[in-house]
Design a protein around this motif. Structure first.
Motif, mmCIF file in Angstrom:
data_model
loop_
_atom_site.group_PDB
_atom_site.id
_atom_site.type_symbol
_atom_site.label_atom_id
_atom_site.label_comp_id
_atom_site.label_asym_id
_atom_site.label_seq_id
_atom_site.Cartn_x
_atom_site.Cartn_y
_atom_site.Cartn_z
ATOM 1 N N MET B 103 34.049 61.021 24.698
ATOM 2 C CA MET B 103 35.252 60.337 25.182
ATOM 3 C C MET B 103 35.150 60.030 26.671
ATOM 4 O O MET B 103 35.491 58.933 27.122
ATOM 5 C CB MET B 103 36.494 61.198 24.902
ATOM 6 C CG MET B 103 36.906 61.143 23.435
ATOM 7 S SD MET B 103 38.155 62.349 23.023
ATOM 8 C CE MET B 103 39.566 61.687 23.843
ATOM 9 N N VAL B 104 34.647 61.020 27.436
ATOM 10 C CA VAL B 104 34.489 60.800 28.889
ATOM 11 C C VAL B 104 33.476 59.688 29.144
ATOM 12 O O VAL B 104 33.686 58.809 29.990
ATOM 13 C CB VAL B 104 34.058 62.119 29.589
ATOM 14 C CG1 VAL B 104 33.655 61.860 31.032
ATOM 15 C CG2 VAL B 104 35.183 63.134 29.535
ATOM 16 N N ALA B 105 32.374 59.710 28.349
ATOM 17 C CA ALA B 105 31.334 58.686 28.526
ATOM 18 C C ALA B 105 31.887 57.296 28.225
ATOM 19 O O ALA B 105 31.644 56.348 28.963
ATOM 20 C CB ALA B 105 30.149 59.000 27.631
ATOM 21 N N PHE B 106 32.673 57.199 27.136
ATOM 22 C CA PHE B 106 33.278 55.903 26.788
ATOM 23 C C PHE B 106 34.226 55.429 27.880
ATOM 24 O O PHE B 106 34.245 54.257 28.239
ATOM 25 C CB PHE B 106 34.026 56.016 25.458
ATOM 26 C CG PHE B 106 33.149 55.723 24.273
ATOM 27 C CD1 PHE B 106 32.567 54.469 24.104
ATOM 28 C CD2 PHE B 106 32.880 56.695 23.336
ATOM 29 C CE1 PHE B 106 31.742 54.198 23.020
ATOM 30 C CE2 PHE B 106 32.056 56.440 22.253
ATOM 31 C CZ PHE B 106 31.480 55.191 22.092
ATOM 32 N N LEU B 113 32.579 48.729 33.160
ATOM 33 C CA LEU B 113 32.662 47.332 32.705
ATOM 34 C C LEU B 113 33.815 46.601 33.392
ATOM 35 O O LEU B 113 33.668 45.460 33.832
ATOM 36 C CB LEU B 113 32.855 47.287 31.186
ATOM 37 C CG LEU B 113 31.602 47.523 30.352
ATOM 38 C CD1 LEU B 113 31.958 47.608 28.874
ATOM 39 C CD2 LEU B 113 30.592 46.415 30.563
ATOM 40 N N ALA B 114 34.958 47.302 33.498
ATOM 41 C CA ALA B 114 36.121 46.688 34.155
ATOM 42 C C ALA B 114 35.822 46.412 35.623
ATOM 43 O O ALA B 114 36.185 45.359 36.155
ATOM 44 C CB ALA B 114 37.328 47.602 34.020
ATOM 45 N N ARG B 115 35.112 47.384 36.262
ATOM 46 C CA ARG B 115 34.780 47.203 37.679
ATOM 47 C C ARG B 115 33.805 46.040 37.866
ATOM 48 O O ARG B 115 33.937 45.252 38.788
ATOM 49 C CB ARG B 115 34.192 48.502 38.232
ATOM 50 C CG ARG B 115 34.228 48.567 39.746
ATOM 51 C CD ARG B 115 34.150 49.955 40.302
ATOM 52 N NE ARG B 115 33.018 50.690 39.786
ATOM 53 C CZ ARG B 115 33.070 51.953 39.395
ATOM 54 N NH1 ARG B 115 34.198 52.586 39.441
ATOM 55 N NH2 ARG B 115 32.018 52.576 38.953
ATOM 56 N N GLN B 116 32.848 45.940 36.946
ATOM 57 C CA GLN B 116 31.880 44.848 37.044
ATOM 58 C C GLN B 116 32.568 43.496 36.859
ATOM 59 O O GLN B 116 32.248 42.535 37.550
ATOM 60 C CB GLN B 116 30.801 45.022 35.988
ATOM 61 C CG GLN B 116 29.725 46.009 36.434
ATOM 62 C CD GLN B 116 28.611 46.131 35.432
ATOM 63 O OE1 GLN B 116 28.792 45.807 34.274
ATOM 64 N NE2 GLN B 116 27.474 46.610 35.874
#
Lengths: 127, 344
Positions: B103-106, B113-116
């Motif tokens: 869960m932490v990894a996801f 992804l959002a930051r990118q």
């Protein structure tokens, strides 16, 4: 009167309907650009009245009857170009050309909603 | 013939046998044996009567012992979770840990992804704004040079001077913007170097006052207050002047019809403090922490001043390269104050 193409805008300057026109009301807050536009258009035989503030320009509009309005969106003072355009349209159907760099879809929609409007994207020059 | 017809079932004895069997298998928990009608699920008889609540009970499958009379046996373990936990504890904890790690990894993946995506948007905005910001002085230069090529303009001294001034301003504007972009790019790559010299900062501030008092198309008042005996500083003159120019430019751009700017030089124990304070429109408190972010324009609304969002980022980069620091205080509709601390 000489006709020229305005670079990167696809415009023939002055347009056919403008060639009969004499008086232009110019709303532009960049004093350098205002000076160059005024000088360039005056040398083509137009009469130019320039204002950097929307309110002052609107007072000038009611006192004179320009044949066309060149309107920047970014203006000094409380009103922007769109607000000035709407005020002008309440009293007159004079053609308005927005001279602005802001040509995002929302800006175009806002401008064209005024009616009898066209856009000339900044920066532009005569060529 | 079924078992019950030959040997009557003694449920108490069966309970005792089951207890011995469970203990021998290491299952020390409460239990009871029930005789049940498998058709109606009705309990006919039970070895212990105290466990009436079905909560925390695990029941076995029915063992049919009499098909004709519909009788079946069932073993019910009462609250056997202690044993389950003891036997499967390690497995359960490791599964739980694995689930948490996944869960932490996801979450991290989605955040990255959002930051990118955000960075891509910022980068695209930056390129768009930069192209426009560079095209603007180019267009002005083009218009000015075109006018200067006309004999009518050349013969008119006042006009000629004005067009030449516009050309000079446009080229300086372009040069400053290109320098800022290059500086930030070099700082990102870690190859940005300062060209140190010893000079009087007060003299530079006075030059900037002259430069900015005349050019803006609004009433600009710049006051200089020197509280330092010695304003000599070891720094990169060009970059530092550009930093102060950016602060002044912002103070003028983000203000009403007129602006009062106070520049104060103050000598501290081991640093020189340069404060640029204005009475402009101020900055929203929630935007204040992002003010030095690269390629970020806080004011993108229609009618806001032009820019491409690197001015203050450049100032911070240059100041920090000098081993100094910068801080800002601002209040909406009151004004902003930028304080630059440089090692003296």
């Amino acid at each position: 009167m000489n006709c020229k193409r305005v670079a990167n805008s696809g415009y023939i300057y002055p347009p056919k309907n403008l060639q009969r026109m004499k008086k232009i009301l110019l709303f532009e807050d960049d004093l350098n650009l205002a000076f160059m536009l005024t000088d360039g258009l005056e040398s083509e035989g137009f009469e130019i009245e320039q204002h950097a503030e929307g309110n002052k320009g609107l007072i000038a509009f009611t006192n004179s009857t320009p044949d066309i309005v060149l309107l920047d969106v970014n203006l000094k003072g409380m009103m922007n170009g769109f607000e000035v355009g709407h005020k002008i349209r309440q009293h007159s159907n004079v053609p308005i050309i927005f001279t602005t760099s802001r040509t995002q879809i929302e800006d175009l929609q806002q401008g064209f909603s005024i009616g009898n409007v066209d856009y000339m994207k900044k920066p532009f020059w005569y060529s | 013939m079924t078992i019950s017809r030959r040997v009557p079932v003694n449920i108490q004895r069966l309970d005792s046998i089951v207890g011995t069997e469970l203990t021998s298998r290491g299952i020390n928990t409460l239990y009871y044996v029930a005789m049940i009608n498998p058709v109606t699920n009705k309990v006919l008889q039970r070895s212990k009567s105290e466990f009436t609540s079905p909560t925390f009970q695990i029941s076995s499958k029915y063992l049919v012992i009499d098909i004709i009379d519909n009788k079946a046996l069932q073993l019910v373990l009462v609250n056997p979770f202690d044993i389950i936990l003891k036997r499967m504890g390690l497995l359960l904890i490791s599964s739980l840990l694995l689930t948490i790690i996944c869960m932490v990894a996801f979450r991290q993946l989605f955040l990255i992804l959002a930051r990118q995506k955000k960075m891509l948007e910022v980068k695209n905005d930056f390129f768009g704004n930069t192209a426009h910001e560079l095209k603007r002085p180019v267009a002005q230069l083009h218009l000015a040079l075109e006018a200067l090529s006309k004999p009518a303009t050349l013969d008119n001294t006042a006009k000629r001077e004005r067009y030449l001034a516009i050309s000079t301003e446009a080229t300086r504007d372009m040069s400053e913007k290109i320098t800022m972009i290059m500086t930030l790019s070099m700082a990102e790559e870690g190859v940005f170097k300062l060209n140190y010299s010893r000079f009087n900062l007060l003299e530079e501030v006075q030059k900037l006052k002259e430069q900015f008092s005349g050019v803006a198309d609004k009433e600009v008042t710049i006051q200089i207050e020197n509280a330092a005996d010695d304003c000599t500083i070891q720094a990169d003159r060009d970059h530092l002047r550009q930093c102060l120019a950016n602060l002044l430019d912002n103070a003028i751009k983000y203000s009403g019809g007129s602006v009062l700017i106070s520049i104060t030089l103050k000598k501290l124990k081991d640093s020189l403090c340069i404060s640029v304070k204005d009475n402009g429109i101020g900055i929203n408190a929630d935007k204040l922490e992002r003010i030095f972010d690269k390629y970020t324009r806080l004011n993108n609304e229609t009618g806001s001043p032009t820019g491409f969002g690197i001015g203050l980022s450049y100032v911070k980069t240059v100041v920090e390269k000098h081993k100094g620091s910068i801080e800002v205080q601002s209040e909406l509709q009151t004004g902003s104050e930028f304080r630059v601390y440089l090692p003296a």
